[in-house]
Design a protein around this motif. Structure first.
Motif, mmCIF file in Angstrom:
data_model
loop_
_atom_site.group_PDB
_atom_site.id
_atom_site.type_symbol
_atom_site.label_atom_id
_atom_site.label_comp_id
_atom_site.label_asym_id
_atom_site.label_seq_id
_atom_site.Cartn_x
_atom_site.Cartn_y
_atom_site.Cartn_z
ATOM 1 N N ALA A 20 46.654 41.038 49.057
ATOM 2 C CA ALA A 20 47.205 42.037 50.142
ATOM 3 C C ALA A 20 45.955 42.590 50.795
ATOM 4 C CB ALA A 20 48.065 43.160 49.294
ATOM 5 N N GLY A 21 45.142 43.095 50.042
ATOM 6 C CA GLY A 21 43.900 43.654 50.697
ATOM 7 C C GLY A 21 43.003 42.985 51.774
ATOM 8 N N ARG A 22 43.074 41.472 51.461
ATOM 9 C CA ARG A 22 42.357 40.634 52.593
ATOM 10 C C ARG A 22 43.277 40.478 53.858
ATOM 11 N NH1 ARG A 22 43.085 35.475 53.966
ATOM 12 N NH2 ARG A 22 44.508 35.047 52.421
ATOM 13 N N ILE A 23 44.893 40.400 53.666
ATOM 14 C CA ILE A 23 45.645 40.588 54.660
ATOM 15 C C ILE A 23 45.597 41.679 55.533
ATOM 16 C CG2 ILE A 23 48.032 40.160 55.484
ATOM 17 C CD1 ILE A 23 46.717 37.553 54.488
ATOM 18 N N GLY A 42 43.781 45.251 60.471
ATOM 19 C CA GLY A 42 42.858 46.473 60.807
ATOM 20 C C GLY A 42 43.399 47.658 60.063
ATOM 21 N N ALA A 43 44.138 47.234 58.783
ATOM 22 C CA ALA A 43 44.624 48.394 57.742
ATOM 23 C C ALA A 43 43.844 48.265 56.398
ATOM 24 C CB ALA A 43 46.121 48.090 57.369
ATOM 25 N N THR A 44 44.135 49.073 55.648
ATOM 26 C CA THR A 44 43.337 49.154 54.343
ATOM 27 C C THR A 44 44.294 49.124 53.051
ATOM 28 O OG1 THR A 44 41.606 50.406 55.248
ATOM 29 C CG2 THR A 44 41.791 50.682 53.009
ATOM 30 N N VAL A 45 44.099 48.330 52.269
ATOM 31 C CA VAL A 45 44.890 48.417 50.983
ATOM 32 C C VAL A 45 43.936 48.178 49.846
ATOM 33 C CG1 VAL A 45 46.893 47.351 49.680
ATOM 34 C CG2 VAL A 45 47.003 47.579 52.014
ATOM 35 N N GLU A 46 43.692 49.081 49.025
ATOM 36 C CA GLU A 46 42.737 49.137 48.139
ATOM 37 C C GLU A 46 43.181 48.293 46.773
ATOM 38 O OE1 GLU A 46 40.244 52.652 47.525
ATOM 39 O OE2 GLU A 46 41.193 53.288 49.272
ATOM 40 N N CYS A 96 53.690 46.508 57.254
ATOM 41 C CA CYS A 96 53.883 47.367 55.942
ATOM 42 C C CYS A 96 53.110 46.399 54.936
ATOM 43 C CB CYS A 96 54.961 47.920 55.687
ATOM 44 S SG CYS A 96 56.208 46.302 55.122
ATOM 45 N N SER A 97 52.655 47.110 53.726
ATOM 46 C CA SER A 97 52.493 46.108 52.619
ATOM 47 C C SER A 97 53.031 46.599 51.425
ATOM 48 C CB SER A 97 50.748 46.087 52.288
ATOM 49 O OG SER A 97 49.923 45.652 53.389
#
Length: 410
Positions: free
Chosen positions: A206-209, A214-218, A339-340
């Protein structure tokens, strides 16, 4: 080739296919894309436990209740995607009795049905159970066949108008004026999709996608090993009744049992060590519950990667602490139509999908209700049909490779 869609779902595991099914049933035009075959990631590389909630009862009551509710729903709608096995939490002589008592009391408070039996009664049910099992507790655990589950969700989505694209990796994303305007697909698809809304359901990726939009998922992905050995006749899932640790679960698979698991952080969910010590430790610890597995012939071994969400891991810490799911609206990141969904468990995939579909429908102005808890999956009572879906979507994962197709051949 260009195509348009109301909702583009990226990720073909149980959650992604569940989202596609939910949205398609609400009348949304959906395209689902997966870089490999369906359930090729976390869903198809798990131990396949259908949680009753008992594992989390004393640590996280709300999440345990969610597992119990979804367990019951999946038994209703899943048919041959589920195996009715029950579960048995066992207390060995060295295990803390107070932990057993706390789990039993928490299960009772949450409405999780239990039955406590002494060691002799437990060994009557599981004759090879260790001699030092002092007592045990029956719970309504089960087994999920994730290959069938993901494929059946995808098939139902397709029956309601969705397009399912396997072997279609995302190669590029275009964002203009704070919105995703196009997503380029490679592989067998070789097309550009122009979505109104995008859902990132790619598990540990999910972080790579998110980076691509242009979003951030840690993320803090962790690997875990599963070892399948020859052992015939185990009925219930066996859980060690102690604080979660390596090698504390045994899942029955007909003539095999799956031993699991470990928890080791990885930097890259596609490239990580397959450590021999994890296999040795898992077999040794599981053999403390069921001694014959220590010398049983090994059939196959695989690793899966958990899609853990870094902020929650940092806040809560500790291996085995119950983890819910997180639905991240990327409007705050400046991307209004994406969204993620991360975290969660295979057991609660449908609940994750419903929450995500609610958000997407809100953004699209769709008012239809969710029906996925009430409508049975296609092929639920026809194992051969389910297995045909698995083959069609190239959906065979290692978790259930010994089971999917077996009923069709019998």
């Amino acid at each position: 080739m260009d195509s348009r869609t109301d909702a583009l779902v990226i990720g073909g595991g149980a959650t992604g296919t569940g989202i596609a099914r939910d949205l398609a049933r609400r009348g949304v035009d959906v395209t689902l894309v997966e870089r490999d075959g369906l359930s090729s990631g976390t869903s198809g590389r798990s131990h396949g436990l259908l949680h009753s909630g008992a594992r989390y009862a004393e640590a996280d009551g709300p999440e345990a209740e969610a597992c119990l509710e979804e367990n019951r729903i999946l038994r209703r709608i899943g048919g041959a995607c589920v195996r009715e096995t029950r579960g048995l939490f066992v207390q060995l002589a060295d295990d803390e009795p107070a932990y057993f008592d706390a789990k039993r009391d928490a299960c009772e408070d949450l409405g999780i049905e239990t039955e406590v039996v002494d060691g002799d009664a437990a060994r009557e049910a599981v004759p090879d159970l260790a001699d030092d099992v002092d007592r045990a507790m029956w719970v309504p655990d089960g087994v999920v066949l994730p290959s069938r589950l993901s494929a059946a969700n995808a098939a139902d989505a397709r029956e309601h108008g969705a397009r399912i694209r396997t072997h279609a990796p995302v190669t590029d994303v275009t964002v203009e004026d704070g919105r995703v305007t196009s997503v380029a697909l490679g592989g067998d698809a070789d097309e550009t999709v122009r979505p109104t809304y995008v859902v990132n359901a790619t598990g540990p990726h999910a972080g790579r996608i998110a980076d691509m939009v242009g979003a951030t998922v840690e993320m803090r992905p962790t690997r875990g090993v599963m070892v399948s050995v020859e052992y015939d006749g185990l009925e219930p899932v066996l859980n060690r009744c102690r604080e979660p640790d390596d090698g504390d679960i045994i899942v029955p698979h007909g003539g095999e049992v799956v031993l699991g698991t470990t928890s080791v952080s990885v930097d890259d969910p596609d490239d990580y060590e397959h450590a021999e010590w994890e296999i040795t430790e898992t077999v040794r610890e599981c053999a403390a519950m069921l001694p014959p597995v220590a010398t049983a012939p090994r059939v196959r071994t695989w690793w899966g990667v958990r899609p853990l969400y870094e902020p929650e891991e940092a806040a809560r810490g500790g291996r085995g602490i119950s983890r819910g799911f997180h639905l991240l609206d990327h409007t705050d990141d400046g991307v209004a139509n994406c969204c993620s969904v991360v975290g969660g468990k295979l057991t609660t995939y449908r609940r994750m999908a419903e929450a995500t579909a609610d958000l997407v429908c809100d953004r699209l102005g769709v008012t239809a209700d969710c029906t996925t808890a009430d409508e049975r999956l296609p092929g639920a009572s026809e194992p051969a049909r389910l297995d045909a879906f698995v083959r069609e979507f190239d959906g065979q994962g290692p978790t259930d490779a010994d089971l999917v197709g077996s009923e069709s051949r019998d």
